[in-house]
Design an enzyme around this catalytic site. Sequence first.
Site, PDB file in Angstrom:
ATOM      1  N   VAL A  82     107.265  48.382  15.871  1.00 17.40           N
ATOM      2  CA  VAL A  82     107.375  47.877  17.243  1.00 17.40           C
ATOM      3  C   VAL A  82     106.012  47.812  17.949  1.00 17.40           C
ATOM      4  CG1 VAL A  82     109.796  48.556  17.593  1.00 17.40           C
ATOM      5  CG2 VAL A  82     107.969  50.162  18.219  1.00 17.40           C
ATOM      6  N   TYR A  85     104.414  62.441  24.411  1.00 21.50           N
ATOM      7  CA  TYR A  85     105.696  61.764  24.144  1.00 21.50           C
ATOM      8  C   TYR A  85     106.488  61.634  25.453  1.00 21.50           C
ATOM      9  CZ  TYR A  85     110.648  61.592  22.636  1.00 21.50           C
ATOM     10  OH  TYR A  85     111.972  61.281  22.481  1.00 21.50           O
ATOM     11  N   ALA A  95     105.402  61.660  28.478  1.00 23.19           N
ATOM     12  CA  ALA A  95     104.745  60.708  29.387  1.00 23.19           C
ATOM     13  C   ALA A  95     105.063  59.274  28.981  1.00 23.19           C
ATOM     14  CB  ALA A  95     103.238  60.938  29.378  1.00 23.19           C
ATOM     15  N   LYS A 120     107.749  58.231  27.389  1.00 24.90           N
ATOM     16  CA  LYS A 120     109.154  57.963  27.716  1.00 24.90           C
ATOM     17  C   LYS A 120     109.317  57.767  29.234  1.00 24.90           C
ATOM     18  CE  LYS A 120     111.497  58.225  23.760  1.00 24.90           C
ATOM     19  NZ  LYS A 120     112.068  56.990  23.183  1.00 24.90           N
TER      20      LYS A 120
HETATM   21  N1  LIG Z   1     116.830  63.159  18.524  1.00 23.98           N
HETATM   22  C1  LIG Z   1     116.691  63.693  19.739  1.00 23.98           C
HETATM   23  O1  LIG Z   1     116.965  64.869  19.973  1.00 23.98           O
HETATM   24  C2  LIG Z   1     116.198  62.814  20.866  1.00 23.98           C
HETATM   25  C3  LIG Z   1     116.046  63.365  22.143  1.00 23.98           C
HETATM   26  C4  LIG Z   1     115.622  62.570  23.194  1.00 23.98           C
HETATM   27  C5  LIG Z   1     115.341  61.232  22.965  1.00 23.98           C
HETATM   28  N2  LIG Z   1     115.464  60.720  21.697  1.00 23.98           N
HETATM   29  C6  LIG Z   1     115.139  59.304  21.488  1.00 23.98           C
HETATM   30  O2  LIG Z   1     116.297  58.670  20.976  1.00 23.98           O
HETATM   31  C7  LIG Z   1     115.923  57.627  20.084  1.00 23.98           C
HETATM   32  C8  LIG Z   1     116.628  57.807  18.758  1.00 23.98           C
HETATM   33  O3  LIG Z   1     116.344  59.086  18.267  1.00 23.98           O
HETATM   34  P1  LIG Z   1     116.800  59.552  16.805  1.00 23.98           P
HETATM   35  O4  LIG Z   1     116.625  61.031  16.759  1.00 23.98           O
HETATM   36  O5  LIG Z   1     118.105  58.935  16.460  1.00 23.98           O
HETATM   37  O6  LIG Z   1     115.647  58.859  15.956  1.00 23.98           O
HETATM   38  P2  LIG Z   1     115.212  59.113  14.417  1.00 23.98           P
HETATM   39  O7  LIG Z   1     113.860  59.718  14.467  1.00 23.98           O
HETATM   40  O8  LIG Z   1     116.289  59.771  13.648  1.00 23.98           O
HETATM   41  O9  LIG Z   1     115.112  57.616  13.909  1.00 23.98           O
HETATM   42  C9  LIG Z   1     114.211  56.719  14.487  1.00 23.98           C
HETATM   43  C10 LIG Z   1     114.077  55.531  13.566  1.00 23.98           C
HETATM   44  O10 LIG Z   1     113.107  54.681  14.174  1.00 23.98           O
HETATM   45  C11 LIG Z   1     112.185  54.252  13.207  1.00 23.98           C
HETATM   46  N3  LIG Z   1     110.901  54.051  13.868  1.00 23.98           N
HETATM   47  C12 LIG Z   1     110.079  54.993  14.351  1.00 23.98           C
HETATM   48  N4  LIG Z   1     108.972  54.433  14.853  1.00 23.98           N
HETATM   49  C13 LIG Z   1     109.123  53.093  14.681  1.00 23.98           C
HETATM   50  C14 LIG Z   1     108.299  51.994  14.991  1.00 23.98           C
HETATM   51  N5  LIG Z   1     107.085  52.173  15.546  1.00 23.98           N
HETATM   52  N6  LIG Z   1     108.753  50.756  14.711  1.00 23.98           N
HETATM   53  C15 LIG Z   1     109.973  50.587  14.121  1.00 23.98           C
HETATM   54  N7  LIG Z   1     110.767  51.604  13.774  1.00 23.98           N
HETATM   55  C16 LIG Z   1     110.344  52.851  14.065  1.00 23.98           C
HETATM   56  C17 LIG Z   1     112.105  55.370  12.185  1.00 23.98           C
HETATM   57  O11 LIG Z   1     111.708  54.872  10.909  1.00 23.98           O
HETATM   58  C18 LIG Z   1     113.550  55.920  12.182  1.00 23.98           C
HETATM   59  O12 LIG Z   1     114.345  55.330  11.170  1.00 23.98           O
HETATM   60  C19 LIG Z   1     114.404  57.680  20.033  1.00 23.98           C
HETATM   61  O13 LIG Z   1     113.866  56.767  20.957  1.00 23.98           O
HETATM   62  C20 LIG Z   1     114.076  59.079  20.446  1.00 23.98           C
HETATM   63  O14 LIG Z   1     112.773  59.197  20.980  1.00 23.98           O
HETATM   64  C21 LIG Z   1     115.898  61.476  20.653  1.00 23.98           C
END
Ligand SMILES: NC(=O)c1ccc[n+]([C@@H]2O[C@H](COP(=O)([O-])OP(=O)(O)OC[C@H]3O[C@@H](n4cnc5c(N)ncnc54)[C@H](O)[C@@H]3O)[C@@H](O)[C@H]2O)c1
Length: 266
Positions: free
Chosen positions: A70, A168, A170, A172
Amino acid sequence: MIGEDLLDIGGQVALVTGAGQNAGRAIAMELARHNAGGIAVNDFVAERAEAVAEEIRAMGVPAIAVPFDVCDLEAVRAAVARARAELGPVTVLVNNAGMAGPNTQIRPSKVFWEEDPSEWGKFLGTNLFGVFNCCHATIPAMVEANRGRIVTIVSDSGRTGEPRLAVYAAAKAGANGFVRSIAKEVGRYNITCNAVSLSSLMPDMSEEQLAKVLESDQAKAQLSRYIVRRYGKSSDVAALVAFLCSDAAEWITGQTYPLNGGYVTG
Ligand SMILES: NC(=O)c1ccc[n+]([C@@H]2O[C@H](COP(=O)([O-])OP(=O)(O)OC[C@H]3O[C@@H](n4cnc5c(N)ncnc54)[C@H](O)[C@@H]3O)[C@@H](O)[C@H]2O)c1
């Protein structure tokens, strides 16, 4: 007009970033289940994106894998053009890709002042510039179609602060602020733009693995801070995102929805 299915996506084509696993995968599958016209499944890791696209095709919904980073605007533009050619114009964008790139094990472990500044870019890239890039590449087709939905996954760390996650958080918080301005720019074209703010999710795993994780003192201490005493599930995220993408949510825009089991209230 709301149809029989409250979450009806109305045949629109969706691009879900970071959809190769966990929340992103669940979102892509949920949109497919609720009458999406096609799903462009993005992930940095091509095999993950292809596996999810295959699962969606098996449900009878057109889907293609669009592996890209992305952070790479040209790659995003090329994938959006490919999705248009193969599925139709993308009018639903879910900015789910997050954290620090494809290696989901990378987590900052130092306090901010001890971090190497060379580490900051990957958090800003995926979580903030990635959102800019995907919005920039997809909004013109939504304006042309005079309809659209944009949902960006952010984090409660950006609303309340989280030690050892400052950059991170910041990034978000930046994405969360960005959503509000975009909502004001696109509203006249029937495009809504919202954010979903998450606390801790549990990655998809078997019941046995989960039971083991929940036995730990660390998990018990963490969960004591949640009103609903469990970690978030991918399906929790998918349900809210599908709602925000549906016709039922056409009067909701410029908002941030906390999805956090009551970890933070208000
Ligand atoms: N897991 C948590 O506890 C949590 C908490 C708060 C927010 N979030 C946010 O929720 C969303 C989903 O989290 P999750 O835990 O399901 O994610 P995850 O880390 O399990 O999966 C994220 C996926 O995104 C892909 N990815 C990462 N960077 C990328 C990039 N630059 N371009 C394309 N693909 C990319 C990775 O390969 C991975 O398959 C994220 O935005 C994360 O920041 C997660």
